[in-house]
Design a protein around this motif. Sequence first.
Motif, mmCIF file in Angstrom:
data_model
loop_
_atom_site.group_PDB
_atom_site.id
_atom_site.type_symbol
_atom_site.label_atom_id
_atom_site.label_comp_id
_atom_site.label_asym_id
_atom_site.label_seq_id
_atom_site.Cartn_x
_atom_site.Cartn_y
_atom_site.Cartn_z
ATOM 1 N N ILE A 151 -2.578 8.586 -8.842
ATOM 2 C CA ILE A 151 -3.618 7.809 -8.164
ATOM 3 C C ILE A 151 -4.756 8.739 -7.745
ATOM 4 O O ILE A 151 -4.545 9.921 -7.487
ATOM 5 N N THR A 152 -5.950 8.171 -7.618
ATOM 6 C CA THR A 152 -7.124 8.984 -7.262
ATOM 7 C C THR A 152 -7.096 9.262 -5.761
ATOM 8 O O THR A 152 -6.459 8.537 -4.991
ATOM 9 N N VAL A 153 -7.844 10.305 -5.372
ATOM 10 C CA VAL A 153 -7.942 10.650 -3.954
ATOM 11 C C VAL A 153 -8.546 9.465 -3.184
ATOM 12 O O VAL A 153 -8.108 9.118 -2.089
ATOM 13 N N ASN A 183 2.376 8.190 -8.977
ATOM 14 C CA ASN A 183 1.966 9.577 -9.236
ATOM 15 C C ASN A 183 0.479 9.768 -9.452
ATOM 16 O O ASN A 183 -0.169 10.547 -8.770
ATOM 17 N N HIS A 242 -6.015 6.777 -2.752
ATOM 18 C CA HIS A 242 -5.049 7.262 -1.757
ATOM 19 C C HIS A 242 -5.565 6.988 -0.344
ATOM 20 O O HIS A 242 -4.880 6.436 0.516
ATOM 21 N N LYS A 243 -6.837 7.362 -0.124
ATOM 22 C CA LYS A 243 -7.450 7.163 1.197
ATOM 23 C C LYS A 243 -7.507 5.681 1.561
ATOM 24 O O LYS A 243 -7.239 5.291 2.695
ATOM 25 N N SER A 259 0.836 -1.208 0.000
ATOM 26 C CA SER A 259 0.000 0.000 0.000
ATOM 27 C C SER A 259 0.866 1.252 0.000
ATOM 28 O O SER A 259 0.551 2.238 -0.678
ATOM 29 N N LEU A 299 1.051 4.400 -2.771
ATOM 30 C CA LEU A 299 0.972 5.823 -2.443
ATOM 31 C C LEU A 299 2.090 6.618 -3.122
ATOM 32 O O LEU A 299 1.960 7.818 -3.350
ATOM 33 N N CYS A 302 -5.621 3.245 0.544
ATOM 34 C CA CYS A 302 -4.293 2.731 0.893
ATOM 35 C C CYS A 302 -3.942 3.095 2.324
ATOM 36 O O CYS A 302 -3.462 2.269 3.106
ATOM 37 N N ALA A 303 -4.179 4.356 2.695
ATOM 38 C CA ALA A 303 -3.858 4.815 4.048
ATOM 39 C C ALA A 303 -4.662 3.999 5.070
ATOM 40 O O ALA A 303 -4.140 3.591 6.122
#
Lengths: 126, 482
Positions: B297-299, B295, B302-303, B288, B292, B305-306
Amino acid sequence: MNTPILIVDDEPDMCWVISQIIQSQGLNVVTAYSGEDACFKLANGDFSVVFLDAKLPDMDGLEVARRASTMINNRPRVVLVSGYHYQDDPVVRHAIDDGIICSFLAKPFTNEELLKILNSLLPTDR
Amino acid sequence: MSDNSLKKNFEVRYDMLLNAIPSSVLMVDRKLQVLSVNDNFLLKSQRSKENTVGRPLAEVFPMVILQSTGIEESIRNVFRSGSAIKGQKMTYRAPGVPLRIYYYSILPIPNDQVMLIMEDVTEQVRLSEEVRRVERHLASVVESASDIVLSTDTEGRILTWNSAAEKLSGLSVQEVHGRYFYDLCDANQKQVVRLIFQRMKTSNEPHTTEFHLLTPSKGGSILISWVFSPMLDDYGKAVGTVVVGRDLAERRKLELQLRQSQKLTALGVMAGGIAHEIRNPLAVCSSSAQFLLENNITVEFHKECARKIQANIQKASAIIENLLRFARSSLDTEMGEVDLVTVLNETIELVANQAKVQKIQIQLTLQKTIILVSGVSGLLQQVFMNIFLNAINAMPNGGVLSITVNMVEDRVIVRISDTGVGIPAGDLDKIFDPFHTSSPVGQGTGLGLSICYSIIRQHLGSIQAESRYGQGATIIVTLPLL
């Protein structure tokens, strides 16, 4: 049309991670969360590559690989993915020597490592 | 009949009568001369009648006896007062005869005579001295014992209290004599101990238990292992209770060390499963994090993955926490309210990795979701951990580990069954013995189940095994419900 790739792991997050990496290459994936589920999907589908967790709740990953290796048509290439074994583990070496698996990927891995193995196993005519 | 023959006849009868008395008898006149004597005296003193009758007392008795007893003065007193002197003691050694002990009485007889009767009590004195010696010996056995030895009446009031009891409790025998023994026990044990004394009145069986004895001077209490035995008289009637107690501090210390080393063994077994279990969340986090770094990646991705990273770090951390809790829990030994279901679930979680590695299915069947017992959760977890790992080891080729929990009256019964090789019939009653092991040398200490046994006993429960060789084994743990 590419033949899909089968991902077998009882951890849904693990399946999610591998799926994301493979799908980024424009390939299709199918997931199975148990050995039985995997065997059923292998028998009823056509897969070029299988990413297979070594330890499944109902059977050993190598057992699934052994069954896959006996398939006559569309025999898939199997990558054993495990946090339990290590690269030069005798069990892993024997499985590779016996042709039951094609490659081994230790958890945790980098995404490039996984892609490198995947690319080496995919048919070159795609 | 002539006067002479009458007199002769009377003398014969008089002698017969005198000789029939089974004591030494001498008749003495005011001048302290022997008037007559019976055979018993002659035999005991090794004297002849000729050199006794008509002789003064001073010739008949050795001087040392006359001086030590003052018998001559006593005889004079009897002549003066006319009242008898009874039950005086005399030791007499006639030439060539062992020492004899006599009780003598001086009785006034009409016609200016006194009768000196000497009863030989050598044998009785010897016996009572023997009894006293045995008593002294027994007393010193009890006093020298390092275990507490005390006796009570049938109601549990303390009669004797040995030095070990004084030393361990800090209470002197004067302080406890006549007090109820249960008044010296921990408050929550008083009723239980009172009932043991009640049971001793009618039981022939000893009763074994463990509880704390108060040590008021040291401001605390000590854990003692007790054996209560009924004290029976010659007719089998209970006349009191004998209580023997052993300080468990030393044994507890040893047990604590054993439990700790057993824990390390268990941790070793678990390590394999845990490596696998921690590398899974690590792999998810690692990949994950790599996503991140990409380059475009969608918002939303991103969320996601976090979120995955966070969740999996937590997962890994939970595995480590369980491990730590298991490794450390034996430091806590205070008994408290424990939910057995939580203990079982947490223990299952700890062995789940190892079970998965060996393709073992774990089934837990419960009647209720909360089952309260009194105990130390860390110790109970260690017991179940040990039994689970034994079961898992018995199924190297996979199988089912089933755990069923039932409540029967005031007890909870946990049955842990495996589908492994089972226990040979001859080993079944040995498996709780220390150092019994079926593992090859170097694997397994053979202490596991004996430690389980001691922990469960400490919880006032029991542990048993059932098995048929080749058909798996069942360990049954019974605990009292709270």
